[in-house]
Design a protein around this motif. Structure first.
Motif, mmCIF file in Angstrom:
data_model
loop_
_atom_site.group_PDB
_atom_site.id
_atom_site.type_symbol
_atom_site.label_atom_id
_atom_site.label_comp_id
_atom_site.label_asym_id
_atom_site.label_seq_id
_atom_site.Cartn_x
_atom_site.Cartn_y
_atom_site.Cartn_z
ATOM 1 N N PHE A 30 25.551 22.428 -37.854
ATOM 2 C CA PHE A 30 24.729 23.153 -36.881
ATOM 3 C C PHE A 30 24.031 24.370 -37.479
ATOM 4 C CE2 PHE A 30 27.893 20.963 -34.177
ATOM 5 C CZ PHE A 30 26.995 20.161 -33.483
ATOM 6 N N ASP A 31 23.982 24.458 -38.798
ATOM 7 C CA ASP A 31 23.341 25.592 -39.463
ATOM 8 C C ASP A 31 21.894 25.241 -39.817
ATOM 9 O OD1 ASP A 31 23.102 28.098 -40.577
ATOM 10 O OD2 ASP A 31 23.948 27.521 -42.507
ATOM 11 N N LEU A 32 21.137 24.899 -38.794
ATOM 12 C CA LEU A 32 19.724 24.584 -38.975
ATOM 13 C C LEU A 32 18.891 25.770 -38.512
ATOM 14 C CD1 LEU A 32 19.506 20.935 -37.602
ATOM 15 C CD2 LEU A 32 19.314 21.660 -39.966
ATOM 16 N N PRO A 33 17.791 26.038 -39.199
ATOM 17 C CA PRO A 33 16.913 27.113 -38.744
ATOM 18 C C PRO A 33 16.357 26.802 -37.356
ATOM 19 C CG PRO A 33 16.315 26.377 -40.960
ATOM 20 C CD PRO A 33 17.329 25.419 -40.435
ATOM 21 N N PRO A 34 16.136 27.828 -36.544
ATOM 22 C CA PRO A 34 15.611 27.613 -35.191
ATOM 23 C C PRO A 34 14.301 26.817 -35.160
ATOM 24 C CG PRO A 34 16.300 29.889 -35.454
ATOM 25 C CD PRO A 34 16.410 29.240 -36.805
ATOM 26 N N TRP A 41 8.772 16.812 -34.072
ATOM 27 C CA TRP A 41 9.224 15.588 -34.739
ATOM 28 C C TRP A 41 10.738 15.525 -34.859
ATOM 29 C CZ3 TRP A 41 6.863 11.340 -34.630
ATOM 30 C CH2 TRP A 41 5.479 11.304 -34.617
ATOM 31 N N PHE A 42 11.390 16.649 -34.948
ATOM 32 C CA PHE A 42 12.865 16.654 -34.939
ATOM 33 C C PHE A 42 13.356 16.172 -33.579
ATOM 34 C CE2 PHE A 42 16.922 18.717 -34.026
ATOM 35 C CZ PHE A 42 17.670 18.330 -35.129
ATOM 36 N N ILE A 43 12.761 16.691 -32.518
ATOM 37 C CA ILE A 43 13.147 16.304 -31.158
ATOM 38 C C ILE A 43 12.846 14.821 -30.926
ATOM 39 C CG2 ILE A 43 12.660 16.681 -28.701
ATOM 40 C CD1 ILE A 43 12.065 19.669 -29.532
ATOM 41 N N ALA A 44 11.668 14.360 -31.352
ATOM 42 C CA ALA A 44 11.292 12.955 -31.167
ATOM 43 C C ALA A 44 12.229 12.029 -31.944
ATOM 44 C CB ALA A 44 9.845 12.732 -31.609
ATOM 45 N N THR A 45 12.569 12.399 -33.161
ATOM 46 C CA THR A 45 13.466 11.580 -33.977
ATOM 47 C C THR A 45 14.860 11.539 -33.374
ATOM 48 O OG1 THR A 45 12.184 12.127 -35.950
ATOM 49 C CG2 THR A 45 14.416 11.275 -36.302
#
Length: 131
Positions: A30-34, A41-45
């Protein structure tokens, strides 16, 4: 065809275990940049992947006739994704003779075992908690 599918799903499981281990050793889950979380594309994937999991789960829910097995497979698939899907398929594919018709895998209903999906669900929850 059964042998091809066995090799395919073992390959899927192996590659998913490798890439997940590699990614985990480089960055916590869960250490992804905001910016990544908000990227279209992250949301769509992510939506594409989870709708694929739901579609596969519908087939699993039809095959597994016991409610507890259905719940455990749902948790496993939603938390472990393609790893759980590959394990389900490997279990199904190795439960028949290698010369069996593919329809035996696709249309056979199972009484619903709890051990394998229970282990996977527990592992998925542990990964979620300790990630």
């Amino acid at each position: 065809m059964i042998w091809f599918l066995r090799v395919l799903f073992i390959g899927v499981l192996g590659s998913m275990l490798w890439v997940t281990t590699w990614a985990s050793l480089h960055t916590p889950l869960f250490d992804l940049p905001p910016e990544v979380w908000k990227h279209p594309w992250f949301i769509a994937t992510l939506m594409d992947a989870y709708w694929g999991f739901v579609v596969f789960y519908v087939w699993v829910a039809w095959k597994e006739q016991s409610f507890p097995a259905r719940v455990l497979w749902f948790v496993s698939i939603m938390l472990l994704g393609n790893m759980a899907i590959a394990i389900y398929m490997i279990d199904e594919l190795f439960s028949v003779d290698s010369h069996s018709e593919l329809t035996k895998i696709v249309t056979r209903r199972n009484e619903g075992k709890y051990f394998l999906p229970g282990i996977l669900a527990a592992l998925g929850v542990a990964v979620l908690i300790f990630a």
